[in-house]
Design a protein around this motif. Sequence first.
Motif, PDB file in Angstrom:
ATOM      1  N   ALA A  25       0.809  -1.215   0.000  1.00 25.16           N
ATOM      2  CA  ALA A  25       0.000   0.000   0.000  1.00 25.16           C
ATOM      3  C   ALA A  25       0.838   1.259   0.000  1.00 25.16           C
ATOM      4  CB  ALA A  25      -0.919  -0.003   1.232  1.00 25.16           C
TER       5      ALA A  25
ATOM      6  N   ASN B 236     -14.906  -5.858  -1.720  1.00 26.51           N
ATOM      7  CA  ASN B 236     -14.222  -5.445  -2.948  1.00 26.51           C
ATOM      8  C   ASN B 236     -15.130  -5.492  -4.168  1.00 26.51           C
ATOM      9  OD1 ASN B 236     -11.727  -6.629  -1.198  1.00 26.51           O
ATOM     10  ND2 ASN B 236     -11.016  -5.067  -2.639  1.00 26.51           N
TER      11      ASN B 236
ATOM     12  N   PRO C  10      -7.672  -8.116  -1.882  1.00 25.31           N
ATOM     13  CA  PRO C  10      -8.868  -7.753  -2.649  1.00 25.31           C
ATOM     14  C   PRO C  10      -9.884  -8.879  -2.827  1.00 25.31           C
ATOM     15  CG  PRO C  10      -7.124  -8.351  -4.165  1.00 25.31           C
ATOM     16  CD  PRO C  10      -6.544  -8.514  -2.779  1.00 25.31           C
TER      17      PRO C  10
ATOM     18  N   SER D 236     -11.115  -0.792  -4.118  1.00 25.48           N
ATOM     19  CA  SER D 236      -9.755  -1.327  -4.129  1.00 25.48           C
ATOM     20  C   SER D 236      -8.778  -0.370  -3.448  1.00 25.48           C
ATOM     21  CB  SER D 236      -9.301  -1.620  -5.558  1.00 25.48           C
ATOM     22  OG  SER D 236      -9.318  -0.448  -6.344  1.00 25.48           O
TER      23      SER D 236
ATOM     24  N   ASP E 200      -7.485  -1.168   0.739  1.00 26.38           N
ATOM     25  CA  ASP E 200      -6.035  -1.267   0.919  1.00 26.38           C
ATOM     26  C   ASP E 200      -5.532  -0.220   1.914  1.00 26.38           C
ATOM     27  OD1 ASP E 200      -5.795  -3.404  -0.760  1.00 26.38           O
ATOM     28  OD2 ASP E 200      -4.852  -2.326  -2.410  1.00 26.38           O
TER      29      ASP E 200
END
Length: 386
Positions: free
Chosen positions: A20, A155, A150, A259, A263
């Motif tokens: 990330a 998601n 994900p 997404s 994250d």
Amino acid sequence: MGRGGAMGTLVSRRAALLGAAALGGCATTSPAGGPLSAPLQREGPLRLAPVIVQRERVIRTIAGLRPYRPAGFVVRTESFGDKSITHNYGHGGGGITLSWGSSALAVREGFDSAVRDYAVLGAGVMGLSCARLLQQRGARVTIYARDLPPDTTSNVAGAQWWPTSVYSRAEASAEFLAQFAEAARLSYHRFQLMVGSRYGVRWTRNYIVSDDPISPDDPIRRGGPLEGLAPEVETLAPGEHPFGHAHVKRYTTMMIEPSIYLDALLADFLHAGGRIQVAELRDRADVLALPEARIFNCTGLGARALFGDEALIPAKGQLVFLLPQPEVTYNVLGPGTTYMFPRRDGILLGGSFERNNWDLAPDPAVTEAILARHQALFARMRSPDR
């Protein structure tokens, strides 16, 4: 969370943060124009770029199972000797929208300042939100989950900020409706603090388009339970919008890019010292065998098998994604389950709501129906240069 299996590996903070790390450098714009800044157009015909709905522009089709309870989502605590489980599940089509508010209600009920260690079941948006709120109260938190972003149901969400398909009016109690309204308001204010590229949250204008007069009982109405949560509400007459002779209502709300958002939330959790144990819990006995005395159940549809909630059912939803169109900067909600959201990862076309359908495979017939509905909707739009 699901059936079978046992404890798995521990996810390291460093590994997840590396994945990330690039978020902070994301561009500040998006396919939907980034944070909302332009004033409403008040003179002349409204100009909106139509979506190009063509089969050759389809880039993927996905399906997911909403955790739907007709009587509404559950926030309550059960005691088992020296342990307690606080439930926070069953949000239907409003999981991301209600995540901060419902989790705040759960933490308010299940947090004990005398206890340091907490377990959270599930790493979707509800589990991550609950875990972050516990951390902000000084708790040491471990998330137990089979799937991580994900690969979570969250998601697959469309992720417009609005609590849709959360409950059945015929089955929801007055007590639940008060809980629903409080959760929505808490979430609405929390998400406003997260607008920007870091979390993939932005303000977007929305158009409800209907061939029939829009019901005066719609949830955005003045005096309704969600009054004030959709600014810039305005009814547009034919000639004031590009949707032909349709009845149109415009309002503004937030959009979340799942997404990016999930994250970032996971990175925040790990940065604050959180731990993730990859695990599959089979039943309540497995849950009560965890070392933590305070447990928060955010397993979504998994709560049906884990805790025997037969009122919790799947509501299958299917989405079709088209190639991105940066010039499309608005959302559309058409008749029934028809809706269009522009996102970084493509133009999202929805959808479907199939109760008690457990099949995760996309249905080609549903895909055809979604495309046909949107082709008809956008074919009647005036081009912005007309």
